[in-house]
Design a protein around this motif. Structure first.
Motif, mmCIF file in Angstrom:
data_model
loop_
_atom_site.group_PDB
_atom_site.id
_atom_site.type_symbol
_atom_site.label_atom_id
_atom_site.label_comp_id
_atom_site.label_asym_id
_atom_site.label_seq_id
_atom_site.Cartn_x
_atom_site.Cartn_y
_atom_site.Cartn_z
ATOM 1 N N SER A 248 -2.343 -2.152 5.996
ATOM 2 C CA SER A 248 -2.782 -0.841 5.542
ATOM 3 C C SER A 248 -3.584 -0.117 6.614
ATOM 4 C CB SER A 248 -3.636 -1.003 4.285
ATOM 5 O OG SER A 248 -4.080 0.253 3.836
ATOM 6 N N GLY A 249 -3.243 1.114 6.831
ATOM 7 C CA GLY A 249 -3.978 1.911 7.801
ATOM 8 C C GLY A 249 -3.415 1.882 9.205
ATOM 9 N N THR A 250 -2.275 1.240 9.381
ATOM 10 C CA THR A 250 -1.641 1.223 10.703
ATOM 11 C C THR A 250 -0.239 1.816 10.572
ATOM 12 O OG1 THR A 250 -0.489 -0.894 10.562
ATOM 13 C CG2 THR A 250 -2.834 -0.950 11.127
ATOM 14 N N TYR A 251 0.457 1.857 11.663
ATOM 15 C CA TYR A 251 1.838 2.333 11.664
ATOM 16 C C TYR A 251 2.806 1.179 11.924
ATOM 17 C CZ TYR A 251 -0.327 6.907 11.761
ATOM 18 O OH TYR A 251 -1.068 8.022 11.443
ATOM 19 N N LYS A 252 2.422 -0.002 11.551
ATOM 20 C CA LYS A 252 3.246 -1.185 11.816
ATOM 21 C C LYS A 252 4.145 -1.469 10.619
ATOM 22 C CE LYS A 252 -0.121 -3.330 14.907
ATOM 23 N NZ LYS A 252 0.732 -3.362 16.104
ATOM 24 N N TYR A 253 5.290 -0.824 10.609
ATOM 25 C CA TYR A 253 6.182 -0.915 9.467
ATOM 26 C C TYR A 253 7.079 -2.137 9.549
ATOM 27 C CZ TYR A 253 4.718 3.767 8.310
ATOM 28 O OH TYR A 253 3.976 4.850 7.958
ATOM 29 N N TYR B 172 8.622 2.203 0.661
ATOM 30 C CA TYR B 172 9.627 3.212 0.941
ATOM 31 C C TYR B 172 11.004 2.635 0.676
ATOM 32 C CZ TYR B 172 5.777 5.086 3.726
ATOM 33 O OH TYR B 172 4.571 5.558 4.142
ATOM 34 N N LEU C 26 17.492 -0.338 2.029
ATOM 35 C CA LEU C 26 16.395 -1.116 2.603
ATOM 36 C C LEU C 26 15.067 -0.649 2.039
ATOM 37 C CD1 LEU C 26 18.400 -0.359 5.373
ATOM 38 C CD2 LEU C 26 17.043 -2.277 6.134
ATOM 39 N N GLN D 72 3.547 4.886 -4.167
ATOM 40 C CA GLN D 72 2.206 4.537 -3.706
ATOM 41 C C GLN D 72 1.389 3.790 -4.753
ATOM 42 O OE1 GLN D 72 0.174 8.048 -2.285
ATOM 43 N NE2 GLN D 72 2.054 8.928 -1.524
ATOM 44 N N TYR E 32 0.819 -1.211 0.000
ATOM 45 C CA TYR E 32 0.000 0.000 0.000
ATOM 46 C C TYR E 32 0.848 1.255 0.000
ATOM 47 C CZ TYR E 32 -3.792 -3.208 0.754
ATOM 48 O OH TYR E 32 -4.680 -4.229 0.608
ATOM 49 N N ASP F 222 4.259 -0.534 5.173
ATOM 50 C CA ASP F 222 3.317 -0.730 6.260
ATOM 51 C C ASP F 222 2.768 -2.147 6.150
ATOM 52 O OD1 ASP F 222 0.315 1.068 7.289
ATOM 53 O OD2 ASP F 222 1.422 -0.585 8.186
ATOM 54 N N PHE G 170 10.530 -3.989 7.325
ATOM 55 C CA PHE G 170 11.627 -3.677 6.414
ATOM 56 C C PHE G 170 12.183 -4.953 5.815
ATOM 57 C CE2 PHE G 170 12.472 0.808 6.920
ATOM 58 C CZ PHE G 170 11.827 1.107 8.110
ATOM 59 N N GLY G 171 12.757 -4.809 4.643
ATOM 60 C CA GLY G 171 13.537 -5.894 4.065
ATOM 61 C C GLY G 171 14.873 -5.987 4.781
ATOM 62 N N MET H 88 9.337 7.378 -1.803
ATOM 63 C CA MET H 88 8.124 6.662 -1.430
ATOM 64 C C MET H 88 7.294 6.440 -2.693
ATOM 65 S SD MET H 88 5.145 7.939 1.153
ATOM 66 C CE MET H 88 4.762 9.387 0.186
ATOM 67 N N TYR I 296 14.996 3.327 1.747
ATOM 68 C CA TYR I 296 15.891 4.023 2.658
ATOM 69 C C TYR I 296 17.328 3.591 2.369
ATOM 70 C CZ TYR I 296 11.901 5.272 5.631
ATOM 71 O OH TYR I 296 10.736 5.782 6.116
#
Lengths: 115, 112
Positions: free
Chosen positions: B95-100, B33, B88, B50, B30, B92, B102-103, B48, B35
């Motif tokens: 979707s709709g949360t802040y629970k990220y 990013y 990296l 989308q 969704y 998220d 990473f690879g 980013m 980094y």
């Protein structure tokens, strides 16, 4: 410049001795995160705050606690550090828009060594 | 749970060469990013993405998100020693949360 600051950059503690890592931000962001990153691994989210609302990840050990006394500061407390807790701890912030479209701003990290 | 897999894990290229790093998700993305992380430091935001098919560029770095929104690529043109570091991808996990999540990252070394 607006930024995310972590102190200290390097922390050495003894096995079982409580330690606190601190993070401050001048971005006035609502959301603050703590990640644990072990060598050659992806950062792993421990928890995040949305304002004062605390959100713990299901697999974050009870040994890890956090406090956010105000918008600018957030602390990570490790109550009884074990050797397996040695890692880089990263603090990040993000604004609130429509997640997941929120860029995170990271601090430089605190490298924790447990003796 | 969603996972992000990056390839290759590490890359060594001669200065001036082009390179591509891939990030594949086990679920629909969704927001994706990219980094960059230098050793012992925090993560620096690059870009980013989308929308499916979206492509963004910044200086010599271009990132794309495929139409199905399950894979992204990061392409560096004419690499320089300053491009060295670990790249990296992040997303998220729900979707709709802040629970990220990473690879695991791609470590890039550029030989002068």
């Amino acid at each position: 410049d607006a930024m995310v600051i972590q102190n200290p950059r390097y922390q050495v503690t003894q096995f079982g001795k409580p330690v606190t890592l601190s993070c401050s931000q001048t971005l006035n962001h609502n959301v603050m995160y703590w990640y644990q990153q072990k060598s050659s691994q992806a950062p792993k989210l421990l928890f995040h705050y949305y304002d004062k609302d605390f959100n713990n990840e299901a697999d974050t050990p009870d040994n890890f606690q956090s406090r956010r006394p105000n918008t600018s500061f957030c602390f990570l407390d490790i109550r009884s550090p074990g050797l397996g807790d040695a890692a880089m701890y990263l603090c990040a912030t993000s604004g609130t828009g429509n997640p997941p479209y929120n860029e995170q701003f990271f601090g430089p990290g605190t490298r924790l060594t447990v003796l | 749970s969603q996972e992000l897999e990056q390839s290759p894990q590490s890359l060594i290229v001669q200065e001036g060469k082009n390179l591509t790093i891939n990030c594949t998700s086990s679920k629909t993305l969704y927001g994706l990013y990219w980094y960059k992380q230098k050793y012992g430091e925090g993560l620096i935001f690059l870009m980013m993405l989308q929308k499916g098919g979206e492509e963004k560029s910044h200086e010599k770095i271009t990132a794309k998100l495929d139409e199905k929104k399950q894979q992204s690529s990061l392409h560096i043109t004419a690499s320089q020693p300053s491009h060295a570091g670990t790249y990296l991808c992040g997303a998220d996990s729900t979707s709709g949360t802040y629970k990220y999540i990473f690879g695991t990252g791609t470590r890039l070394k550029v030989l002068a």
